[in-house]
Each structure stands twice: as C-alpha cells, then as structure tokens.
Design a protein around this motif. Structure first.
Motif, PDB file in Angstrom:
ATOM      1  N   VAL A   6       0.687  -1.148   0.090  1.00  0.00           N
ATOM      2  CA  VAL A   6      -0.123   0.026   0.091  1.00  0.00           C
ATOM      3  C   VAL A   6       0.829   1.042   0.131  1.00  0.00           C
ATOM      4  O   VAL A   6       1.829   1.411   0.900  1.00  0.00           O
ATOM      5  CB  VAL A   6      -0.845   0.010   1.353  1.00  0.00           C
ATOM      6  CG1 VAL A   6      -1.718   1.495   1.271  1.00  0.00           C
ATOM      7  CG2 VAL A   6      -2.101  -1.106   1.386  1.00  0.00           C
ATOM      8  N   THR A   7       0.816   2.123  -0.973  1.00  0.00           N
ATOM      9  CA  THR A   7       1.028   3.548  -0.780  1.00  0.00           C
ATOM     10  C   THR A   7       0.245   4.666  -0.080  1.00  0.00           C
ATOM     11  O   THR A   7      -0.828   4.613  -0.525  1.00  0.00           O
ATOM     12  CB  THR A   7       1.692   3.889  -2.240  1.00  0.00           C
ATOM     13  OG1 THR A   7       1.942   5.224  -2.172  1.00  0.00           O
ATOM     14  CG2 THR A   7       0.580   3.739  -3.318  1.00  0.00           C
ATOM     15  N   ILE A   8       0.800   5.194   0.951  1.00  0.00           N
ATOM     16  CA  ILE A   8      -0.001   6.420   1.352  1.00  0.00           C
ATOM     17  C   ILE A   8       0.937   7.424   0.987  1.00  0.00           C
ATOM     18  O   ILE A   8       2.077   7.734   1.591  1.00  0.00           O
ATOM     19  CB  ILE A   8       0.192   6.040   2.784  1.00  0.00           C
ATOM     20  CG1 ILE A   8      -0.745   4.955   3.211  1.00  0.00           C
ATOM     21  CG2 ILE A   8      -0.662   7.303   3.567  1.00  0.00           C
ATOM     22  CD1 ILE A   8      -0.676   4.516   4.870  1.00  0.00           C
ATOM     23  N   ALA A   9       0.419   8.436   0.246  1.00  0.00           N
ATOM     24  CA  ALA A   9       1.081   9.545  -0.355  1.00  0.00           C
ATOM     25  C   ALA A   9       0.217  10.491  -0.938  1.00  0.00           C
ATOM     26  O   ALA A   9      -1.048  10.191  -0.865  1.00  0.00           O
ATOM     27  CB  ALA A   9       2.250   8.872  -1.383  1.00  0.00           C
ATOM     28  N   GLY A  10       1.120  11.375  -1.770  1.00  0.00           N
ATOM     29  CA  GLY A  10       0.175  12.450  -2.716  1.00  0.00           C
ATOM     30  C   GLY A  10       0.112  11.976  -4.133  1.00  0.00           C
ATOM     31  O   GLY A  10       0.839  11.146  -4.566  1.00  0.00           O
ATOM     32  N   SER A  35      -3.779   1.642  -2.538  1.00  0.00           N
ATOM     33  CA  SER A  35      -3.479   3.259  -2.347  1.00  0.00           C
ATOM     34  C   SER A  35      -4.481   3.878  -1.260  1.00  0.00           C
ATOM     35  O   SER A  35      -5.315   4.097  -0.990  1.00  0.00           O
ATOM     36  CB  SER A  35      -3.307   4.285  -3.503  1.00  0.00           C
ATOM     37  OG  SER A  35      -4.607   4.162  -3.975  1.00  0.00           O
ATOM     38  N   VAL A  36      -3.693   4.990  -0.247  1.00  0.00           N
ATOM     39  CA  VAL A  36      -4.191   5.724   0.358  1.00  0.00           C
ATOM     40  C   VAL A  36      -3.792   7.293  -0.036  1.00  0.00           C
ATOM     41  O   VAL A  36      -2.671   7.580   0.228  1.00  0.00           O
ATOM     42  CB  VAL A  36      -4.089   5.642   1.676  1.00  0.00           C
ATOM     43  CG1 VAL A  36      -4.677   6.706   2.692  1.00  0.00           C
ATOM     44  CG2 VAL A  36      -4.471   4.173   2.489  1.00  0.00           C
ATOM     45  N   ILE A  37      -4.854   8.070  -0.633  1.00  0.00           N
ATOM     46  CA  ILE A  37      -4.224   9.449  -1.017  1.00  0.00           C
ATOM     47  C   ILE A  37      -4.447  10.337  -0.180  1.00  0.00           C
ATOM     48  O   ILE A  37      -5.519  10.711   0.461  1.00  0.00           O
ATOM     49  CB  ILE A  37      -5.117   9.736  -2.360  1.00  0.00           C
ATOM     50  CG1 ILE A  37      -4.948   8.738  -3.334  1.00  0.00           C
ATOM     51  CG2 ILE A  37      -4.777  11.105  -2.945  1.00  0.00           C
ATOM     52  CD1 ILE A  37      -5.951   9.105  -4.641  1.00  0.00           C
ATOM     53  N   ALA A  38      -3.161  11.061   0.207  1.00  0.00           N
ATOM     54  CA  ALA A  38      -3.044  12.020   1.479  1.00  0.00           C
ATOM     55  C   ALA A  38      -3.185  13.257   1.040  1.00  0.00           C
ATOM     56  O   ALA A  38      -3.486  14.161   1.607  1.00  0.00           O
ATOM     57  CB  ALA A  38      -2.012  11.777   2.102  1.00  0.00           C
ATOM     58  N   ALA A  39      -2.966  13.563  -0.363  1.00  0.00           N
ATOM     59  CA  ALA A  39      -2.837  14.917  -0.807  1.00  0.00           C
ATOM     60  C   ALA A  39      -3.075  15.005  -2.309  1.00  0.00           C
ATOM     61  O   ALA A  39      -2.690  13.855  -2.874  1.00  0.00           O
ATOM     62  CB  ALA A  39      -1.700  15.650  -0.317  1.00  0.00           C
ATOM     63  N   LEU A  40      -3.574  16.005  -2.946  1.00  0.00           N
ATOM     64  CA  LEU A  40      -3.579  15.956  -4.470  1.00  0.00           C
ATOM     65  C   LEU A  40      -2.746  17.143  -4.810  1.00  0.00           C
ATOM     66  O   LEU A  40      -2.735  18.328  -4.312  1.00  0.00           O
ATOM     67  CB  LEU A  40      -5.240  16.213  -4.960  1.00  0.00           C
ATOM     68  CG  LEU A  40      -6.164  15.504  -4.423  1.00  0.00           C
ATOM     69  CD1 LEU A  40      -7.695  15.946  -4.756  1.00  0.00           C
ATOM     70  CD2 LEU A  40      -6.215  14.151  -4.861  1.00  0.00           C
ATOM     71  N   VAL A  48       5.164  22.187  -9.694  1.00  0.00           N
ATOM     72  CA  VAL A  48       3.804  21.807  -8.935  1.00  0.00           C
ATOM     73  C   VAL A  48       3.033  23.148  -8.788  1.00  0.00           C
ATOM     74  O   VAL A  48       3.701  24.242  -8.376  1.00  0.00           O
ATOM     75  CB  VAL A  48       4.108  21.455  -7.352  1.00  0.00           C
ATOM     76  CG1 VAL A  48       2.684  21.313  -6.831  1.00  0.00           C
ATOM     77  CG2 VAL A  48       4.984  20.198  -7.389  1.00  0.00           C
ATOM     78  N   THR A  49       1.886  23.187  -9.375  1.00  0.00           N
ATOM     79  CA  THR A  49       1.444  24.600  -9.304  1.00  0.00           C
ATOM     80  C   THR A  49       0.004  24.727  -8.302  1.00  0.00           C
ATOM     81  O   THR A  49      -0.540  25.845  -8.030  1.00  0.00           O
ATOM     82  CB  THR A  49       0.514  24.744 -10.688  1.00  0.00           C
ATOM     83  OG1 THR A  49      -0.281  23.571 -10.866  1.00  0.00           O
ATOM     84  CG2 THR A  49       1.844  25.062 -11.654  1.00  0.00           C
ATOM     85  N   GLY A  50      -0.238  23.550  -7.541  1.00  0.00           N
ATOM     86  CA  GLY A  50      -1.174  23.386  -6.486  1.00  0.00           C
ATOM     87  C   GLY A  50      -1.005  22.230  -5.450  1.00  0.00           C
ATOM     88  O   GLY A  50      -0.835  21.318  -6.354  1.00  0.00           O
ATOM     89  N   ILE A  51      -1.613  22.408  -4.458  1.00  0.00           N
ATOM     90  CA  ILE A  51      -1.787  21.227  -3.493  1.00  0.00           C
ATOM     91  C   ILE A  51      -2.883  21.324  -2.673  1.00  0.00           C
ATOM     92  O   ILE A  51      -3.524  22.371  -1.964  1.00  0.00           O
ATOM     93  CB  ILE A  51      -0.425  21.294  -2.250  1.00  0.00           C
ATOM     94  CG1 ILE A  51       0.859  21.068  -3.117  1.00  0.00           C
ATOM     95  CG2 ILE A  51      -0.762  20.105  -1.384  1.00  0.00           C
ATOM     96  CD1 ILE A  51       1.848  21.182  -2.065  1.00  0.00           C
ATOM     97  N   HIS A  52      -3.616  20.122  -2.709  1.00  0.00           N
ATOM     98  CA  HIS A  52      -5.013  20.297  -1.998  1.00  0.00           C
ATOM     99  C   HIS A  52      -4.775  18.984  -0.945  1.00  0.00           C
ATOM    100  O   HIS A  52      -4.854  17.962  -1.406  1.00  0.00           O
ATOM    101  CB  HIS A  52      -6.080  19.968  -2.876  1.00  0.00           C
ATOM    102  CG  HIS A  52      -7.523  19.688  -2.359  1.00  0.00           C
ATOM    103  ND1 HIS A  52      -8.137  21.166  -2.063  1.00  0.00           N
ATOM    104  CD2 HIS A  52      -8.348  18.763  -2.221  1.00  0.00           C
ATOM    105  CE1 HIS A  52      -9.285  20.582  -1.194  1.00  0.00           C
ATOM    106  NE2 HIS A  52      -9.551  19.186  -1.385  1.00  0.00           N
ATOM    107  N   MET A  79       4.371  11.579   0.371  1.00  0.00           N
ATOM    108  CA  MET A  79       4.189  13.090   0.606  1.00  0.00           C
ATOM    109  C   MET A  79       2.952  13.079   1.608  1.00  0.00           C
ATOM    110  O   MET A  79       1.771  12.593   1.138  1.00  0.00           O
ATOM    111  CB  MET A  79       3.694  13.853  -0.620  1.00  0.00           C
ATOM    112  CG  MET A  79       3.319  15.108  -0.395  1.00  0.00           C
ATOM    113  SD  MET A  79       2.617  15.813  -1.881  1.00  0.00           S
ATOM    114  CE  MET A  79       1.675  17.376  -1.205  1.00  0.00           C
ATOM    115  N   LEU A  80       3.400  13.642   2.835  1.00  0.00           N
ATOM    116  CA  LEU A  80       2.050  13.924   3.627  1.00  0.00           C
ATOM    117  C   LEU A  80       2.351  15.462   4.277  1.00  0.00           C
ATOM    118  O   LEU A  80       3.318  15.697   4.938  1.00  0.00           O
ATOM    119  CB  LEU A  80       2.159  12.873   5.015  1.00  0.00           C
ATOM    120  CG  LEU A  80       2.186  11.631   4.955  1.00  0.00           C
ATOM    121  CD1 LEU A  80       2.531  10.931   5.999  1.00  0.00           C
ATOM    122  CD2 LEU A  80       0.814  11.206   4.106  1.00  0.00           C
ATOM    123  N   SER A  81       1.679  16.165   3.649  1.00  0.00           N
ATOM    124  CA  SER A  81       1.847  17.674   3.780  1.00  0.00           C
ATOM    125  C   SER A  81       1.407  18.523   5.066  1.00  0.00           C
ATOM    126  O   SER A  81       1.534  19.631   5.215  1.00  0.00           O
ATOM    127  CB  SER A  81       1.338  18.315   2.424  1.00  0.00           C
ATOM    128  OG  SER A  81       0.013  18.449   2.374  1.00  0.00           O
TER     129      SER A  81
END
Length: 270
Positions: A6-10, A35-40, A48-52, A79-81
């Motif tokens: 499992v990947t936990i990341a952006g 996967s576990v999506i922690a950020a978009l 990188v133009t944006g982080i959500h 990535m866990l921001s």
C-alpha cells in the motif's frame, strides 16, 4: 498468497511521481498495489502549481477501508503535507499493526517546489519516523530533518544517517543522488552495519519520481518477503535501470519521469 503493498502518499497529476509512480513500480515488480491518497497535487514535469490536502478524517477512512480488507504485506509512505494527516497515518499504522513501513520523507519536488509544510516537519520526526522500518531521505531531506548543512562526503552521510537512527527508525537509506562524482552512492545504515551501494551516475534530466520509485520498490521487495538489505539492493538496481532507460520516453517539457516499464516496453523506434 498475493503480495500486497500500500502506498500512502500524494498524487501527481502528471503521472511521474507520487501515488502514480508507486503503483507503476508495484506493478512492474509483481506486487498488487493499493493506495491511500493523502494529498492532491496539480503537477507536471515542469513543477507543482497547487496542493490540495485530503481531510485527515478521509485519510483515516481510506486506511480503514484498505487495511480492514486486504492482507497488506508492506507500506510505503510518501508525501504527507499536513501535521494532522501525519498523525492520522501514524494512528492507522498502529491500529493495523504495520511494521514493514518504508518512509520517504518527501519535502521538495525535483522541480524545487516545497511539498511539506514547515510545521509538519517536527511531527514527522516525532510521530512517524519511530514507526518506520526504513527511512529514505535524500541529502537535502536529511539535512532538513536534522536542521543542519547538507552532507558533502560519505563520512558525513554516515554521520547524519546515524543521527537519524537515533530518532527511532530501524534503518536509514541515505541517498546520494544530490552529491557529485561519477558514482551515485547510497548508504544503508543499520544499528550495527553500514552497506555502501554504488551505481554509475547517469547523465539525464529525466529523474522525476526517482525517490518515490526507489522507496516503493523497496516496499515491493519487503512485501514479497525479501530481507531489508536484499530489498534495498534489488530496488537500487531497478531504479538505476529505470533512469538509464528514461530518455526512451518523451514526456513533457521539463524533468521527465523514469521508465518504470523499461523491461516490458523496450526501446522506442521513432
């Protein structure tokens, strides 16, 4: 049994790093990826133009959905921001008793864009690093975690790696990609040993996603039951080959991705 990682990341909307690179790596190495999506991120080869940030409660919901159903063999964390997301991930690792954890402390993208909020660094140190079997910082990330200057020599790399071990990680892979020289040298530092892993430095601009790919390749090896040192060596060989083949791809106008499927696609004949 099917090996599962499992990947936990952006995410990376450009497909070269983050969740997308991790899942490609798992697939290339014969491991089922979840996967576990922690950020978009709004991202391409140029930057990188944006982080959500994904709300911590929804990160928790994803963790519960995946780990309550799948027999997970290894976890890669990227990535866990946000501090609250880091805490949610740490709680999830405890809840599902995950100990084969590879932590890539992603702070800055290859383009130079910052991916980790300054206030999250201390939480990463205190809460997540002690839960990792392996952390895989590059030289700038190691310096940031230790609040010191970037290592310039292999002896300094080893010294910083040993200081990172003292934060609670079981092992540290100090990545030397940012150093100079004909070889790219990584040091695998464990409490009672240091292994030097060297590969010829490859002259290419297409290195987007290298760190994500390496850490997920190590997690894939662990998921298949390899000992840590062997998983690291096999991952290093895979990433080196993916970088060497990266110029076969023509992706974007900036730092292109490594070639995750170099073994299967073959060289393009344009």
């Amino acid at each position: 049994m099917t090996a599962i990682a499992v990947t936990i990341a952006g995410s990376d909307s450009g497909g070269g790093a983050g969740i997308q690179a991790d899942l490609k790596t798992f697939s290339a190495l014969g491991v089922y990826g979840a996967s576990v999506i922690a950020a978009l991120t709004a991202q391409n080869t140029k930057g990188v133009t944006g982080i959500h940030d994904v709300p911590p409660s929804f990160v928790t919901a994803q963790i519960d959905a995946v780990f309550s159903d799948l027999a997970v063999n290894a976890v890669k964390i990227g990535m866990l921001s946000h501090p609250d997301v880091i805490a949610a991930v740490a709680d999830g690792l405890d809840r599902y008793r995950q100990n084969k954890v590879v932590l890539d402390p992603v702070m800055v993208a290859a383009s130079g864009d910052r991916l980790l909020a300054a206030e999250a660094v201390d939480v990463l140190r205190r809460v997540l690093i002690p839960k990792a079997m392996l952390i895989t910082p590059n030289l700038p990330e190691a310096a940031a975690l230790l609040e010191t200057a970037m290592a310039q020599t292999e002896s300094e790399m080893q010294e910083q790696g040993e200081k990172l071990l003292a934060l609670g990680a079981k092992a540290v892979l100090m990545k030397g990609g940012h150093a100079a020289g004909a070889e790219s040298v990584d040091l695998l530092i464990e409490p009672h040993s240091v292994a030097r892993l060297a590969a010829e430095r490859i002259d290419t601009a297409n290195t987007h996603g290298t760190g994500c790919t390496l850490s997920s390749a190590i997690a894939a090896g662990l998921a298949k039951g390899l000992p840590l040192a062997e998983a690291v060596r096999e991952a290093k060989a895979y990433v080196t080959a993916a970088i060497a083949a990266s110029d076969q791809l023509k992706i974007g106008h900036g730092h292109g991705p490594v070639h995750h499927f170099h073994h299967w696609w073959g060289e393009r004949k344009d």
